[in-house]
Design a protein around this motif. Structure first.
Motif, PDB file in Angstrom:
ATOM      1  N   ILE A 172       0.847  -1.194   0.000  1.00 31.44           N
ATOM      2  CA  ILE A 172       0.000   0.000   0.000  1.00 31.44           C
ATOM      3  C   ILE A 172       0.883   1.244   0.000  1.00 31.44           C
ATOM      4  CG2 ILE A 172      -1.810   1.300   1.200  1.00 31.44           C
ATOM      5  CD1 ILE A 172      -2.640  -1.276   2.574  1.00 31.44           C
ATOM      6  N   GLY A 173       0.586   2.196  -0.904  1.00 30.94           N
ATOM      7  CA  GLY A 173       1.347   3.435  -0.951  1.00 30.94           C
ATOM      8  C   GLY A 173       0.490   4.619  -1.353  1.00 30.94           C
ATOM      9  N   HIS A 174       0.831   5.799  -0.823  1.00 31.09           N
ATOM     10  CA  HIS A 174       0.065   7.024  -1.045  1.00 31.09           C
ATOM     11  C   HIS A 174       0.952   8.085  -1.690  1.00 31.09           C
ATOM     12  CE1 HIS A 174      -1.452  10.988   0.826  1.00 31.09           C
ATOM     13  NE2 HIS A 174      -2.266  10.700  -0.187  1.00 31.09           N
ATOM     14  N   SER A 175       0.427   8.766  -2.713  1.00 32.13           N
ATOM     15  CA  SER A 175       1.113   9.870  -3.370  1.00 32.13           C
ATOM     16  C   SER A 175       2.383   9.371  -4.058  1.00 32.13           C
ATOM     17  CB  SER A 175       1.410  10.974  -2.352  1.00 32.13           C
ATOM     18  OG  SER A 175       1.796  12.165  -3.010  1.00 32.13           O
ATOM     19  N   ASN A 194      -0.888  -8.226  -4.196  1.00 30.51           N
ATOM     20  CA  ASN A 194      -1.893  -7.165  -4.151  1.00 30.51           C
ATOM     21  C   ASN A 194      -1.240  -5.794  -4.027  1.00 30.51           C
ATOM     22  OD1 ASN A 194      -4.005  -9.086  -4.083  1.00 30.51           O
ATOM     23  ND2 ASN A 194      -3.819  -9.271  -1.864  1.00 30.51           N
ATOM     24  N   TYR A 195      -1.927  -4.786  -4.611  1.00 31.04           N
ATOM     25  CA  TYR A 195      -1.406  -3.425  -4.597  1.00 31.04           C
ATOM     26  C   TYR A 195      -2.555  -2.433  -4.390  1.00 31.04           C
ATOM     27  CZ  TYR A 195       2.394  -5.875  -7.004  1.00 31.04           C
ATOM     28  OH  TYR A 195       3.377  -6.772  -7.343  1.00 31.04           O
ATOM     29  N   ILE A 196      -2.321  -1.445  -3.527  1.00 37.01           N
ATOM     30  CA  ILE A 196      -3.245  -0.323  -3.384  1.00 37.01           C
ATOM     31  C   ILE A 196      -2.452   0.955  -3.602  1.00 37.01           C
ATOM     32  CG2 ILE A 196      -4.797   0.962  -1.852  1.00 37.01           C
ATOM     33  CD1 ILE A 196      -5.386  -1.617  -0.385  1.00 37.01           C
ATOM     34  N   ALA A 197      -2.782   1.691  -4.672  1.00 33.09           N
ATOM     35  CA  ALA A 197      -2.114   2.951  -5.001  1.00 33.09           C
ATOM     36  C   ALA A 197      -3.077   4.096  -4.694  1.00 33.09           C
ATOM     37  CB  ALA A 197      -1.680   2.968  -6.453  1.00 33.09           C
ATOM     38  N   ILE A 198      -2.787   4.844  -3.655  1.00 33.61           N
ATOM     39  CA  ILE A 198      -3.671   5.903  -3.166  1.00 33.61           C
ATOM     40  C   ILE A 198      -3.252   7.242  -3.762  1.00 33.61           C
ATOM     41  CG2 ILE A 198      -4.625   7.004  -1.117  1.00 33.61           C
ATOM     42  CD1 ILE A 198      -3.581   4.539   0.485  1.00 33.61           C
TER      43      ILE A 198
END
Length: 429
Positions: A172-175, A194-198
């Motif tokens: 998970i990463g933001h910006s 799995n990947y979460i791009a915020i």
């Protein structure tokens, strides 16, 4: 847990009982979880701060670790892992989501929060630039490949060697960390499932990664990989309120490049069905760049683990469901989990086995209760709580001999005074 077992008379077996069963199961589930936390807190820490020395950076890199509620250092159980970039600043967001959704929506997992305080922009950006949004970029940039090497060769091996982890990983990463997350999927997809791009900074370096991602998404296979992307749309343009989601792609200014890049990537990723990527994205109209991590983590984790959500809960709650049918449902659930995780995985978490066992004891269905309690022991043979639940079952059947046998086994597995006291109580009966 000191369970108070009671039976319910046959005239309560009405349609309304299904609601009562569901509510009762949740209460039992919460009590078991609370007792588990209470017992464990006196034995070991459930959250720690650790570090690993990086030869890549010639320094110690700090991270935090949070163990799941059912974690037992003496158990052989291993867990999937969630890696959170900017882990110390976004820690509360992830913990809040996880604490509220594990069980039905999410499996027990180990959470890892990676610090990016030392040189964040360098570590997370994917190429070197001298200018950014019309201004000189005086900070060091373009170190994402070095950071990736540190994660792959140093951090992950250290964590896998020290903690009870599996190879099923989520990032998970933001910006800027969202930019890094997409780069990991595009160029290093072997490391995470799995990947979460915020709100990812896909405008970086004139959309360099965006262009690369389009090429690879159209040519390579991403079967078995999942990605969730978010866009905070409260302020699509820094000063022009007339820019909306309906017309933003018609704007060519630098002010909308950030949002347009995310929209462009997400629209393209959606169209590439042939590559097997499990993809979804969402526009958060009421959120700013700084507020969007919390709702994105919630929606993203639920999307990534949609397959994990328990099948046919109504049949488990229905008193008319036969034991044989429940066994088949559990076998099917185990098959689903094991297929997705890539290794054998229990069909229920320990707390749910216990919860359904107690629920069936309460409504006078001991055969079902026994099945759940026995399955709990079969899947979690090192759990003192599982043996204690079976002792509750035998005590409810007035079989004190077997109740004592299982409580003694619980005491062998745990130093908790509760089990020792319960042995004495049963001997006095």
């Amino acid at each position: 847990m000191k369970a108070k077992i009671r039976r319910v008379k046959d005239n309560y077996m009405t349609k309304g009982l299904k609601i009562v069963l569901t509510i009762g199961l949740l209460i039992v589930f919460q009590e078991i979880s609370a007792q588990s936390k209470l017992n464990q807190s006196s034995e070991f820490q459930t959250e720690i701060i650790d570090s690993v020395y990086s030869e890549v950076f010639k320094e110690y890199r700090k991270f935090w670790v949070k163990f799941p509620d059912n974690y037992n250092p003496n158990s052989s159980v291993k867990y999937p892992v969630v890696y959170l970039l900017d882990g110390f600043s976004l820690r509360e967001n992830l913990e809040e989501i996880y604490d509220n959704y594990w069980g039905h929506y999410l499996p027990h997992m180990i959470l890892i929060g990676i610090s990016n305080k030392t040189n964040r922009i360098r570590d997370l950006t994917t190429s070197q630039i001298k200018m950014r949004r019309g201004q000189a970029m005086n900070k060091e940039t373009g170190g994402a490949e070095n950071f990736t090497q540190s994660i792959e060769k140093e951090l992950i091996p250290y964590i896998d060697n020290k903690y009870p982890t599996t190879t099923y990983r989520t990032l998970i990463g933001h910006s800027y960390a969202g930019l890094f997350t997409i780069n990991m999927l595009v160029n290093h997809k072997h490391l995470f499932q799995n990947y979460i791009a915020i709100d990812p900074s896909l405008d970086w370096d004139h959309q360099k990664l965006l262009k690369e991602a389009k090429e690879k998404l159209s040519l390579e296979s991403y079967k078995g990989k999942s990605l969730y992307v978010s866009l905070a749309a409260e302020q699509l343009h820094m000063w022009n309120e007339e820019i909306t989601m309906d017309n933003i792609m018609d704007d060519a200014s630098e002010f909308t490049l950030f949002a347009r890049s995310i929209i462009d990537f997400s629209t393209f990723a959606t169209s590439q069905k042939q590559n097997g990527l499990n993809f979804s994205w969402k526009v958060y109209n009421e959120d700013l760049h700084g507020t969007v991590p919390l709702p994105t983590m919630r929606d993203g984790l639920i999307f990534l683990f949609k397959w994990y959500q328990f099948k046919s809960p109504q049949k488990y709650n229905n008193p008319e469901t036969k034991v044989e049918e429940l066994v088949k449902l559990l076998e099917k659930q185990e098959e689903i989990y094991s297929t997705h995780f890539g290794y054998p995985f229990p069909p229920m978490i320990e707390e749910m086995f216990s919860g359904y066992g107690y629920m069936n004891l309460e409504v006078g269905q001991p055969e079902k209760a026994f099945m759940f309690f026995k399955s709990n022991i079969d899947y979690y043979p090192n759990s003192a709580s599982a043996y204690n639940s079976m002792a509750d079952y035998y005590e409810a059947q007035n079989d004190i001999t077997n109740a004592l046998r299982f409580v003694k086994k619980a005491a062998e597995l745990s130093n908790d005074e509760y089990y020792k006291n319960r042995i004495q109580e049963l001997k006095n009966k």
